[in-house]
Design a protein around this motif. Structure first.
Motif, PDB file in Angstrom:
ATOM      1  N   UNK A 188      34.786  60.550 -10.367  1.00  0.00           N
ATOM      2  CA  UNK A 188      34.839  59.208 -10.958  1.00  0.00           C
ATOM      3  C   UNK A 188      34.387  59.193 -12.404  1.00  0.00           C
ATOM      4  N   UNK A 189      34.931  58.242 -13.150  1.00  0.00           N
ATOM      5  CA  UNK A 189      34.595  58.063 -14.557  1.00  0.00           C
ATOM      6  C   UNK A 189      34.149  56.619 -14.777  1.00  0.00           C
ATOM      7  N   UNK A 190      33.195  56.448 -15.659  1.00  0.00           N
ATOM      8  CA  UNK A 190      32.737  55.124 -16.084  1.00  0.00           C
ATOM      9  C   UNK A 190      32.824  55.100 -17.602  1.00  0.00           C
ATOM     10  N   UNK A 191      33.787  54.337 -18.125  1.00  0.00           N
ATOM     11  CA  UNK A 191      34.043  54.369 -19.565  1.00  0.00           C
ATOM     12  C   UNK A 191      34.104  52.952 -20.120  1.00  0.00           C
ATOM     13  N   UNK A 192      33.415  52.757 -21.243  1.00  0.00           N
ATOM     14  CA  UNK A 192      33.424  51.464 -21.904  1.00  0.00           C
ATOM     15  C   UNK A 192      34.823  51.072 -22.337  1.00  0.00           C
ATOM     16  N   UNK A 193      35.115  49.781 -22.264  1.00  0.00           N
ATOM     17  CA  UNK A 193      36.417  49.223 -22.622  1.00  0.00           C
ATOM     18  C   UNK A 193      36.263  48.534 -23.966  1.00  0.00           C
ATOM     19  N   UNK A 194      36.870  49.083 -25.033  1.00  0.00           N
ATOM     20  CA  UNK A 194      36.599  48.592 -26.374  1.00  0.00           C
ATOM     21  C   UNK A 194      37.852  48.074 -27.069  1.00  0.00           C
ATOM     22  N   UNK A 195      38.812  47.609 -26.285  1.00  0.00           N
ATOM     23  CA  UNK A 195      40.034  47.037 -26.846  1.00  0.00           C
ATOM     24  C   UNK A 195      39.716  45.715 -27.535  1.00  0.00           C
ATOM     25  N   UNK A 196      40.310  45.509 -28.724  1.00  0.00           N
ATOM     26  CA  UNK A 196      40.136  44.255 -29.448  1.00  0.00           C
ATOM     27  C   UNK A 196      40.627  43.074 -28.614  1.00  0.00           C
ATOM     28  N   UNK A 197      41.655  43.283 -27.822  1.00  0.00           N
ATOM     29  CA  UNK A 197      42.185  42.200 -26.994  1.00  0.00           C
ATOM     30  C   UNK A 197      41.124  41.668 -26.033  1.00  0.00           C
ATOM     31  N   UNK A 198      40.269  42.544 -25.525  1.00  0.00           N
ATOM     32  CA  UNK A 198      39.201  42.144 -24.610  1.00  0.00           C
ATOM     33  C   UNK A 198      38.209  41.226 -25.320  1.00  0.00           C
ATOM     34  N   UNK A 199      37.905  41.541 -26.568  1.00  0.00           N
ATOM     35  CA  UNK A 199      36.981  40.717 -27.352  1.00  0.00           C
ATOM     36  C   UNK A 199      37.639  39.409 -27.789  1.00  0.00           C
ATOM     37  N   UNK A 200      38.883  39.487 -28.262  1.00  0.00           N
ATOM     38  CA  UNK A 200      39.585  38.290 -28.726  1.00  0.00           C
ATOM     39  C   UNK A 200      39.778  37.288 -27.602  1.00  0.00           C
ATOM     40  N   UNK A 201      40.035  37.777 -26.401  1.00  0.00           N
ATOM     41  CA  UNK A 201      40.219  36.879 -25.248  1.00  0.00           C
ATOM     42  C   UNK A 201      38.933  36.087 -24.987  1.00  0.00           C
TER      43      UNK A 201
END
Length: 285
Positions: free
Chosen positions: A210-223
């Motif tokens: 398993x992997x645990x990785x931060x999600x740093x897409x601008x779309x995630x922040x803009x939403x």
């Protein structure tokens, strides 16, 4: 309209950067716009990544730094645009895919509006290398960007963002002072996002734990900024999970993750974005 060739799989080992600092013209299909981070010099900077559409220079490309709020209309671009830009090798970043763009030269030459046109380029780019293998082999010279197919996505954990660190806030404050002193511009300081996200998943490696990785897409922040301002934390987290897990990573989607590592820590990878075209019946698993 530019005729686009069908692209093959990017090389597993990125080509070395050319010697010297002579600018070259890159043709890039933009697939990633990471969330902005504070910068003392630029106020805020964004890392952009994508796939080269130049058959003479195949592979992934990272463009940094970019300040989107300072771009004029002619230089503004979005995901799945194809852009032409002059760039020089990023000497302070040893990752082979990294380039410093000369933003006044950037032009949008095309846009891939539908999934069918995007798939022609990106389905062949989904690497057979697993996330486990990318992690094991990570060095300064190895592949630092990729598009990988998860075997199973178990969760998107959403937590309160801790806010900017003291050093990040100092960069923002210094930049605002420069604007006030020299530019007299009305510039809103960069706000920290309300929430941070982390994808939990297993890759295609048979022994993956398993992997645990931060999600740093601008779309995630803009939403968060544009759609969730009036909601309490519980409701806002439900909306984020609904969009970025249950919708984008639904069983009827052929999901792959754009991943990239950190220059100072080659084995630390993040999910930079989600590729989620509708599932094709003919796609084998």
């Amino acid at each position: 309209m530019t005729q686009l060739p069908i692209f093959g799989q990017p090389p597993d080992r990125p080509a070395e950067k050319p010697a010297g600092d002579r600018a070259v013209t890159l043709q890039v299909l933009v697939t990633v716009k990471a969330a902005p981070n504070p910068s003392e010099k630029y106020g805020e900077t964004v890392c952009v990544a994508g796939l080269s559409t130049d058959p003479e220079r195949p592979g992934w490309v990272r463009l940094y730094p970019i300040n989107f709020r300072e771009l004029g209309r002619d230089a503004s671009f979005k995901k799945y645009d194809i852009v032409s830009v002059e760039a020089v090798p990023a000497r302070q970043d040893s990752r082979r895919e990294s380039w410093r763009p000369r933003m006044p030269t950037l032009k949008v030459t095309n846009h891939l509006k539908d999934w069918a046109r995007r798939r022609r380029w990106l389905d062949p780019a989904i690497t057979e290398i697993t996330m486990c293998r990318l992690h094991r082999g990570a060095t300064m010279d190895s592949q630092s960007l990729g598009l990988i197919r998860p075997k199973r996505i178990t969760a998107l954990r959403i937590t309160r963002h801790p806010g900017w660190s003291s050093s990040q806030q100092a960069k923002i404050d210094d930049y605002v002072k420069q604007i006030t002193l020299f530019g007299n511009e009305d510039r809103t300081p960069l706000r920290a996002p309300r929430f941070a996200g982390t994808y939990h998943y297993e890759c295609q490696e048979p022994t993956c734990r398993g992997h645990k990785q931060g999600f740093i897409d601008w779309e995630f922040v803009a939403f968060q900024l544009l759609r969730l301002g009036g909601l309490n934390d519980t409701a806002a987290c439900e909306h984020l999970e609904r969009r970025f897990l249950h919708k984008m990573c639904a069983p009827d989607r052929d999901v792959a993750f754009y991943v990239g590592n950190v220059a100072a820590h080659p084995r630390t990878f993040s999910v930079l974005g989600v590729y989620y075209p509708p599932r094709l019946a003919s796609v084998s698993r």
